[in-house]
Design a protein around this motif. Structure first.
Motif, PDB file in Angstrom:
ATOM      1  N   ALA A  34       0.827  -1.206   0.000  1.00 30.78           N
ATOM      2  CA  ALA A  34       0.000   0.000   0.000  1.00 30.78           C
ATOM      3  C   ALA A  34       0.863   1.257   0.000  1.00 30.78           C
ATOM      4  N   GLN A  35       1.944   1.235   0.780  1.00 31.93           N
ATOM      5  CA  GLN A  35       2.869   2.372   0.800  1.00 31.93           C
ATOM      6  C   GLN A  35       3.451   2.613  -0.592  1.00 31.93           C
ATOM      7  N   THR A  36       3.885   1.554  -1.229  1.00 35.19           N
ATOM      8  CA  THR A  36       4.489   1.681  -2.561  1.00 35.19           C
ATOM      9  C   THR A  36       3.478   2.202  -3.573  1.00 35.19           C
ATOM     10  N   MET A  37       2.288   1.640  -3.554  1.00 40.47           N
ATOM     11  CA  MET A  37       1.274   2.060  -4.531  1.00 40.47           C
ATOM     12  C   MET A  37       0.860   3.522  -4.323  1.00 40.47           C
ATOM     13  N   LEU A  38       0.664   3.931  -3.079  1.00 41.75           N
ATOM     14  CA  LEU A  38       0.289   5.326  -2.827  1.00 41.75           C
ATOM     15  C   LEU A  38       1.402   6.283  -3.239  1.00 41.75           C
ATOM     16  N   ARG A  39       2.644   5.898  -3.050  1.00 43.81           N
ATOM     17  CA  ARG A  39       3.765   6.745  -3.473  1.00 43.81           C
ATOM     18  C   ARG A  39       3.843   6.834  -4.991  1.00 43.81           C
ATOM     19  N   ILE A  40       3.587   5.738  -5.667  1.00 41.51           N
ATOM     20  CA  ILE A  40       3.564   5.752  -7.133  1.00 41.51           C
ATOM     21  C   ILE A  40       2.401   6.606  -7.625  1.00 41.51           C
ATOM     22  N   PHE A  41       1.229   6.471  -6.989  1.00 38.19           N
ATOM     23  CA  PHE A  41       0.085   7.317  -7.362  1.00 38.19           C
ATOM     24  C   PHE A  41       0.405   8.793  -7.153  1.00 38.19           C
ATOM     25  N   ALA A  42       1.019   9.123  -6.022  1.00 35.75           N
ATOM     26  CA  ALA A  42       1.358  10.520  -5.740  1.00 35.75           C
ATOM     27  C   ALA A  42       2.323  11.060  -6.780  1.00 35.75           C
ATOM     28  N   ALA A  43       3.323  10.268  -7.139  1.00 33.64           N
ATOM     29  CA  ALA A  43       4.289  10.707  -8.160  1.00 33.64           C
ATOM     30  C   ALA A  43       3.604  10.880  -9.513  1.00 33.64           C
ATOM     31  N   ALA A  44       2.710   9.956  -9.855  1.00 25.15           N
ATOM     32  CA  ALA A  44       2.006  10.045 -11.139  1.00 25.15           C
ATOM     33  C   ALA A  44       1.078  11.263 -11.177  1.00 25.15           C
ATOM     34  N   PHE A  45       0.341  11.495 -10.079  1.00 25.48           N
ATOM     35  CA  PHE A  45      -0.539  12.671 -10.031  1.00 25.48           C
ATOM     36  C   PHE A  45       0.261  13.963 -10.135  1.00 25.48           C
ATOM     37  N   ALA A  46       1.377  14.031  -9.419  1.00 24.17           N
ATOM     38  CA  ALA A  46       2.203  15.244  -9.451  1.00 24.17           C
ATOM     39  C   ALA A  46       2.815  15.451 -10.835  1.00 24.17           C
ATOM     40  N   LEU A  47       3.289  14.377 -11.454  1.00 28.82           N
ATOM     41  CA  LEU A  47       3.861  14.491 -12.791  1.00 28.82           C
ATOM     42  C   LEU A  47       2.808  14.911 -13.810  1.00 28.82           C
ATOM     43  N   ALA A  48       1.614  14.350 -13.699  1.00 30.06           N
ATOM     44  CA  ALA A  48       0.529  14.751 -14.602  1.00 30.06           C
ATOM     45  C   ALA A  48       0.157  16.216 -14.379  1.00 30.06           C
ATOM     46  N   ALA A  49       0.135  16.651 -13.126  1.00 28.73           N
ATOM     47  CA  ALA A  49      -0.170  18.056 -12.834  1.00 28.73           C
ATOM     48  C   ALA A  49       0.887  18.980 -13.430  1.00 28.73           C
ATOM     49  N   ILE A  50       2.148  18.576 -13.342  1.00 25.96           N
ATOM     50  CA  ILE A  50       3.229  19.370 -13.926  1.00 25.96           C
ATOM     51  C   ILE A  50       3.063  19.469 -15.441  1.00 25.96           C
ATOM     52  N   CYS A  51       2.777  18.344 -16.086  1.00 30.63           N
ATOM     53  CA  CYS A  51       2.621  18.334 -17.545  1.00 30.63           C
ATOM     54  C   CYS A  51       1.451  19.210 -17.995  1.00 30.63           C
ATOM     55  N   MET A 162      -5.735  24.797 -15.792  1.00 35.30           N
ATOM     56  CA  MET A 162      -5.185  25.040 -14.462  1.00 35.30           C
ATOM     57  C   MET A 162      -6.021  24.338 -13.393  1.00 35.30           C
ATOM     58  N   THR A 163      -7.323  24.264 -13.586  1.00 38.75           N
ATOM     59  CA  THR A 163      -8.188  23.545 -12.643  1.00 38.75           C
ATOM     60  C   THR A 163      -7.857  22.053 -12.638  1.00 38.75           C
ATOM     61  N   ILE A 164      -7.649  21.491 -13.816  1.00 36.57           N
ATOM     62  CA  ILE A 164      -7.267  20.075 -13.902  1.00 36.57           C
ATOM     63  C   ILE A 164      -5.937  19.844 -13.191  1.00 36.57           C
ATOM     64  N   SER A 165      -4.985  20.725 -13.425  1.00 41.59           N
ATOM     65  CA  SER A 165      -3.687  20.609 -12.768  1.00 41.59           C
ATOM     66  C   SER A 165      -3.821  20.704 -11.250  1.00 41.59           C
ATOM     67  N   LEU A 166      -4.657  21.599 -10.791  1.00 46.11           N
ATOM     68  CA  LEU A 166      -4.870  21.769  -9.351  1.00 46.11           C
ATOM     69  C   LEU A 166      -5.548  20.544  -8.735  1.00 46.11           C
ATOM     70  N   VAL A 167      -6.505  19.965  -9.433  1.00 44.32           N
ATOM     71  CA  VAL A 167      -7.168  18.752  -8.938  1.00 44.32           C
ATOM     72  C   VAL A 167      -6.158  17.604  -8.836  1.00 44.32           C
ATOM     73  N   LEU A 168      -5.300  17.475  -9.839  1.00 45.39           N
ATOM     74  CA  LEU A 168      -4.258  16.439  -9.782  1.00 45.39           C
ATOM     75  C   LEU A 168      -3.301  16.675  -8.619  1.00 45.39           C
ATOM     76  N   SER A 169      -2.984  17.932  -8.353  1.00 46.60           N
ATOM     77  CA  SER A 169      -2.108  18.248  -7.216  1.00 46.60           C
ATOM     78  C   SER A 169      -2.788  17.897  -5.897  1.00 46.60           C
ATOM     79  N   TYR A 170      -4.091  18.165  -5.798  1.00 44.62           N
ATOM     80  CA  TYR A 170      -4.823  17.779  -4.586  1.00 44.62           C
ATOM     81  C   TYR A 170      -4.868  16.260  -4.423  1.00 44.62           C
ATOM     82  N   LEU A 171      -4.982  15.525  -5.516  1.00 49.27           N
ATOM     83  CA  LEU A 171      -4.955  14.061  -5.425  1.00 49.27           C
ATOM     84  C   LEU A 171      -3.597  13.573  -4.903  1.00 49.27           C
TER      85      LEU A 171
END
Length: 193
Positions: A34-51, A162-171
């Motif tokens: 669970a720790q690994t998956m949540l960290r991967i999700f967080a990295a993916a959400f942050a990377l998508a928000a950056i893009c 920007m709203t989509i990016s912000l939602v991804l950052s909140y995720l």
């Protein structure tokens, strides 16, 4: 009655440990999974928000003058981009740490460092999200008392991105919130063991 339930639960955990049931291995494996998956999700959400944020821009023409809306015109949006980049990088690094922690005997010191890491990244993430939310709210609705006009009715595509990016950052933030809760629970479990 509550102290009795806690005592019964603690004695059950001690009995399970002393009898060598595989329950602890399953719970340890599921915790690290669970720790690994949540960290991967967080990295993916942050990377998508950056893009999404880095590629968002829109130009409009008002009275013959071209105006361009970009994320880097706002210091709050730049701050969110930097916090997302830090969150993404530290998430990838922490996946490596969690993997190494799962392969070794985890002690309370390493669990506490993991908890501390999760808390710092979570606070950093919410500070970036809060700053960007404030600017986004003013951009969408304006502030009449200050004389600030709403801009989203003119640059709607940019505001939507920007709203989509912000939602991804909140995720990503909520992923780290769950990680902080899990890490604190593990520290408490290690302290009582």
């Amino acid at each position: 009655m509550a102290p009795e339930v806690a005592r019964d639960k603690t004695s059950f955990m001690l009995q399970a440990k002393s009898l060598g049931f595989p329950v602890s291995n399953i719970s340890k494996r599921s915790f690290f999974m669970a720790q690994t998956m949540l960290r991967i999700f967080a990295a993916a959400f942050a990377l998508a928000a950056i893009c999404v944020m880095a590629t968002s821009s829109q130009s409009i023409i008002l009275l013959g003058i071209t105006f361009k809306a970009q994320y880097n015109y706002s210091s709050a949006m730049r701050f969110l981009l930097v916090t997302d980049a830090i969150l993404c990088a530290f998430s990838v690094l922490s996946v490596i740490f969690v993997y190494r922690l799962s392969r070794s005997e985890s002690d309370i010191k390493n669990c506490f460092y993991l908890f501390l890491h999760d808390m710092v990244i979570m606070v950093l993430a919410i500070s970036g999200c809060a700053a960007a939310t404030t600017v986004g709210y003013i951009g969408k609705y304006g502030e009449e008392k200050m004389g600030w006009l709403a801009l989203c009715n003119r640059v709607g595509k940019f505001c939507n991105q920007m709203t989509i990016s912000l939602v991804l950052s909140y995720l990503a933030f909520f992923s780290y919130f769950a990680l902080a809760v899990m890490s604190s629970n593990e520290v408490m479990y290690q302290a009582n063991a």
